[in-house]
Design an enzyme around this catalytic site. Sequence first.
Site, PDB file in Angstrom:
ATOM      1  N   ALA A 166     -71.138  44.805  -3.686  1.00 46.38           N
ATOM      2  CA  ALA A 166     -70.270  45.146  -4.817  1.00 46.38           C
ATOM      3  C   ALA A 166     -69.693  43.886  -5.441  1.00 46.38           C
ATOM      4  O   ALA A 166     -68.599  43.904  -6.001  1.00 46.38           O
ATOM      5  CB  ALA A 166     -69.155  46.076  -4.343  1.00 46.38           C
ATOM      6  N   ALA A 167     -70.451  42.779  -5.326  1.00 43.73           N
ATOM      7  CA  ALA A 167     -69.919  41.511  -5.830  1.00 43.73           C
ATOM      8  C   ALA A 167     -70.393  41.215  -7.244  1.00 43.73           C
ATOM      9  O   ALA A 167     -70.235  40.112  -7.736  1.00 43.73           O
ATOM     10  CB  ALA A 167     -70.312  40.373  -4.887  1.00 43.73           C
ATOM     11  N   GLY A 168     -70.961  42.217  -7.890  1.00 43.44           N
ATOM     12  CA  GLY A 168     -71.519  41.994  -9.225  1.00 43.44           C
ATOM     13  C   GLY A 168     -70.443  41.649 -10.240  1.00 43.44           C
ATOM     14  O   GLY A 168     -69.290  42.034 -10.103  1.00 43.44           O
ATOM     15  N   ARG A 225     -71.846  42.878 -18.749  1.00 43.68           N
ATOM     16  CA  ARG A 225     -72.339  43.709 -19.855  1.00 43.68           C
ATOM     17  C   ARG A 225     -71.517  44.968 -20.058  1.00 43.68           C
ATOM     18  O   ARG A 225     -71.664  45.659 -21.073  1.00 43.68           O
ATOM     19  CB  ARG A 225     -73.815  44.046 -19.647  1.00 43.68           C
ATOM     20  CG  ARG A 225     -74.715  42.878 -20.061  1.00 43.68           C
ATOM     21  CD  ARG A 225     -76.113  43.012 -19.534  1.00 43.68           C
ATOM     22  NE  ARG A 225     -76.745  44.238 -19.970  1.00 43.68           N
ATOM     23  CZ  ARG A 225     -77.856  44.742 -19.419  1.00 43.68           C
ATOM     24  NH1 ARG A 225     -78.429  44.110 -18.409  1.00 43.68           N
ATOM     25  NH2 ARG A 225     -78.375  45.852 -19.871  1.00 43.68           N
ATOM     26  N   ASN A 259     -75.555  48.821 -15.753  1.00 48.14           N
ATOM     27  CA  ASN A 259     -75.116  47.502 -16.195  1.00 48.14           C
ATOM     28  C   ASN A 259     -74.270  47.564 -17.453  1.00 48.14           C
ATOM     29  O   ASN A 259     -73.529  46.637 -17.745  1.00 48.14           O
ATOM     30  CB  ASN A 259     -76.328  46.601 -16.467  1.00 48.14           C
ATOM     31  CG  ASN A 259     -77.073  46.291 -15.183  1.00 48.14           C
ATOM     32  OD1 ASN A 259     -76.459  45.954 -14.171  1.00 48.14           O
ATOM     33  ND2 ASN A 259     -78.375  46.451 -15.203  1.00 48.14           N
TER      34      ASN A 259
HETATM   35  C1  UD1 Z   1     -82.576  43.640  -7.629  1.00 47.61           C
HETATM   36  C2  UD1 Z   1     -83.799  43.397  -6.750  1.00 47.61           C
HETATM   37  C3  UD1 Z   1     -85.045  43.895  -7.489  1.00 47.61           C
HETATM   38  C4  UD1 Z   1     -84.874  45.354  -7.825  1.00 47.61           C
HETATM   39  C5  UD1 Z   1     -83.591  45.590  -8.600  1.00 47.61           C
HETATM   40  C6  UD1 Z   1     -83.324  47.076  -8.712  1.00 47.61           C
HETATM   41  C7  UD1 Z   1     -83.328  41.389  -5.461  1.00 47.61           C
HETATM   42  C8  UD1 Z   1     -83.590  39.943  -5.320  1.00 47.61           C
HETATM   43  N1  UD1 Z   1     -83.911  41.972  -6.491  1.00 47.61           N
HETATM   44  O1  UD1 Z   1     -82.753  42.856  -8.800  1.00 47.61           O
HETATM   45  O2  UD1 Z   1     -86.180  43.727  -6.674  1.00 47.61           O
HETATM   46  O3  UD1 Z   1     -85.981  45.801  -8.565  1.00 47.61           O
HETATM   47  O4  UD1 Z   1     -82.463  45.020  -7.914  1.00 47.61           O
HETATM   48  O5  UD1 Z   1     -82.244  47.319  -9.555  1.00 47.61           O
HETATM   49  O6  UD1 Z   1     -82.650  41.955  -4.643  1.00 47.61           O
HETATM   50  N2  UD1 Z   1     -75.269  40.993  -5.855  1.00 47.61           N
HETATM   51  C9  UD1 Z   1     -74.270  40.414  -5.126  1.00 47.61           C
HETATM   52  N3  UD1 Z   1     -74.280  39.063  -4.955  1.00 47.61           N
HETATM   53  C10 UD1 Z   1     -75.257  38.270  -5.466  1.00 47.61           C
HETATM   54  C11 UD1 Z   1     -76.261  38.867  -6.243  1.00 47.61           C
HETATM   55  C12 UD1 Z   1     -76.249  40.237  -6.409  1.00 47.61           C
HETATM   56  O7  UD1 Z   1     -73.369  41.086  -4.629  1.00 47.61           O
HETATM   57  O8  UD1 Z   1     -75.201  37.060  -5.252  1.00 47.61           O
HETATM   58  C13 UD1 Z   1     -75.269  42.448  -6.026  1.00 47.61           C
HETATM   59  C14 UD1 Z   1     -75.099  42.871  -7.470  1.00 47.61           C
HETATM   60  O9  UD1 Z   1     -73.739  43.088  -7.776  1.00 47.61           O
HETATM   61  C15 UD1 Z   1     -75.871  44.182  -7.535  1.00 47.61           C
HETATM   62  C16 UD1 Z   1     -76.966  43.962  -6.512  1.00 47.61           C
HETATM   63  O10 UD1 Z   1     -76.517  42.960  -5.642  1.00 47.61           O
HETATM   64  O11 UD1 Z   1     -75.054  45.276  -7.130  1.00 47.61           O
HETATM   65  C17 UD1 Z   1     -78.304  43.599  -7.151  1.00 47.61           C
HETATM   66  O12 UD1 Z   1     -78.166  42.372  -7.844  1.00 47.61           O
HETATM   67  P1  UD1 Z   1     -78.807  42.157  -9.273  1.00 47.61           P
HETATM   68  O13 UD1 Z   1     -78.481  40.802  -9.734  1.00 47.61           O
HETATM   69  O14 UD1 Z   1     -78.477  43.300 -10.168  1.00 47.61           O
HETATM   70  O15 UD1 Z   1     -80.371  42.182  -8.903  1.00 47.61           O
HETATM   71  P2  UD1 Z   1     -81.558  42.554  -9.858  1.00 47.61           P
HETATM   72  O16 UD1 Z   1     -81.965  41.346 -10.611  1.00 47.61           O
HETATM   73  O17 UD1 Z   1     -81.243  43.778 -10.630  1.00 47.61           O
HETATM   74 MG    MG Z   2     -79.481  44.868 -11.137  1.00 47.41          MG
END
Ligand code: UD1
Ligand code: MG
Length: 456
Positions: A19-21, A25, A237
Site C-alpha cells: 500500500a505504498a503507492g 493520478r 490508478n
Molecule cells: C505490477 C507488476 C506487473 C503486473 C501489474 C498488474 C511488478 C514488477 N509488476 O506492475 O507484472 O502486470 O502490477 O497491475 O510487480 N508498490 C510499492 N512499492 C514500490 C513499488 C510498488 O508499494 O516500490 C506497490 C504499488 O503501490 C502497487 C503495487 O505495488 O500497489 C504494484 O506497483 P505498480 O508500480 O503499480 O506496478 P505495475 O507497474 O502496475
Molecule cells: Mg499498477
Amino acid sequence: MTFSYSSETSRTCLAVVLAAGEGTRMKSGKPKVLHQVAGRSMLGHVLAAVTRAGATGAVAVIGPDREDVAKETRAILPDARIYVQRDRLGTAHAVLSAREALQEQPDDVIIAFADTPLVTTETFATLRAPLAEGAAVVALGFEARDPAGYGRFITSGDELLAIREHKDATEAERAITLCNGGLMAIRGDLALNFLDRVENRNAQGEYYLTDIVAVARDLGHRAVFAVVPEEEVHGINDRAQLAAAERIMQDRLRQAAMMSGVTLVAPETVFLSHDTQLGRDVVVEPHVVFGPGVAVEEGAVVHSFSHLEGARIASGANVGPFARLRPGASIGSKAKVGNFVEIKNTELGAGAKVSHLTYLGDASVGAEANIGAGTITCNYDGFNKYRTEIGEGAFVGSNSSLVAPITIGRGAYVGSGSVITENVPDDGLGLGRGRQVVKEGWAFEFREKAKAVKKK
Ligand code: UD1
Ligand code: MG
C-alpha cells in the site's frame, strides 16, 4: 490450471498487502488506497479478503509519513503489522520491507496490491492451493483485452517460466495476452531466499517481485499460475478506474442480494455498501442509497429515493419514499417512516408512525406512538446534544417543536403547533402555543378601509 478452494487448511499464511503507492493520478489530497469502493477503502477490501481467505497474519507495507493509511489498517485489522517502505524501489523491495515478518517462515505468503480491491476471497484461496501441492511460487494471470503495461506470463503447459515486465519485453513477448494480475503466493520458507536474489537490472531500475518466478526456477523449484477474469484484477490508478471498480462491486453486491431473496425492483439504481445486510423478502424500490452499516430485516420495504446509513430496520417496517436514516436510527417492526423524514440516533418502537416532514434526533419513541407532520426534536443548543423521550402510544400533534431534554409520557398528547419545553406526564396534554383570538367581521372592515385608502 484450476485448483479447488478449500477453507479447511491448517497451514499458516502471512498476507503482505502493498500500500505504498503514490497514486498521483488520483489528483487527490488523500492517499489512493484510502479512496472508497462500496463504502470501504480499497485497502480495507483487500485486508478483509485476505483474512476471509484464511490469512493467519497480515502485514501492510505503507509509504513514509502515512499515519492515515496505518490508522485505516489498524481499524480493519487491529493485529496487522505495519512496515514502512522508505524508498520506492520496486515491488520486491516493498515486500522485503516486511523482512521481519517473513523471517517467521509461515507456510504460505500471499502478496496483494491494495489498489486492486476486486479480488475475491476464493481467488486468494485458489492462489494458495498449489503451495500445499509442492509449488514454490503461484502467480495470478488474466487474459488482457489490452496487455500494454502489464507483465507477460511466459509459460510452458502448466508451468510458469518467467514474468516479463512490459518495458523489458521483446516484440514477440509483447504479443502474449496472458498477463500478470499482480497477486502472488510464495512458499514461506523460501520467500526471503527468493526475494533477496532479485536484482534491479531492468528497464525501470526496480526490484521486481515478478522476477522471483525465474529465481525460483533457477533454484530448481516449481512456479505455476492461476487465471481469473480481468475484472478481478482491475487496478485503480485514477478516478475513472475507481468508478469502474464501483460499478463492478455494485453489480456483485446487487446480485448477491437478489440471490439471497431480496427484491430489487431496478437493481442498477440501488447502491449498496460492502456490509449492507438485507433479509429475505425485503423490497427495495428504485433509487435507494445504502451507506455503511445498514441492516434491514425480513419483509421490510424501503421506498424510492431514500438514503440510509448506520441504521437498522426491523421486519415489516416501511421506510420512505424520500426518507433519510442516519447513524443510530433503529426502526421497530411494522413501524412507518414516511416522506421527508430524517431520523438520527433514535429508536422508533414497534408500530410507531412518523409519516411526514419530521426530524427526530437523539430520541426514543415508544411503540405505537404517532408523530405528526412537521415535528422537530430540538436536540442541539449549539454546544451539546440532549435527548427526547416519547412514551408508548403518545400522540404528538403536527408542527410541534420538542425542546430537549424533554419527556412526553406514555399515552400523552401534544397539541399541534406547540413548542414543548416542560415534560408532559403520562396520559396528559401538553399545549404550548398562543391562545387563538377570533374577531368577528374584522376582515370585512379591514377590506373596506383598505379600499377607501386606495381610491384616494
Ligand atoms: C505490477 C507488476 C506487473 C503486473 C501489474 C498488474 C511488478 C514488477 N509488476 O506492475 O507484472 O502486470 O502490477 O497491475 O510487480 N508498490 C510499492 N512499492 C514500490 C513499488 C510498488 O508499494 O516500490 C506497490 C504499488 O503501490 C502497487 C503495487 O505495488 O500497489 C504494484 O506497483 P505498480 O508500480 O503499480 O506496478 P505495475 O507497474 O502496475
Ligand atoms: Mg499498477
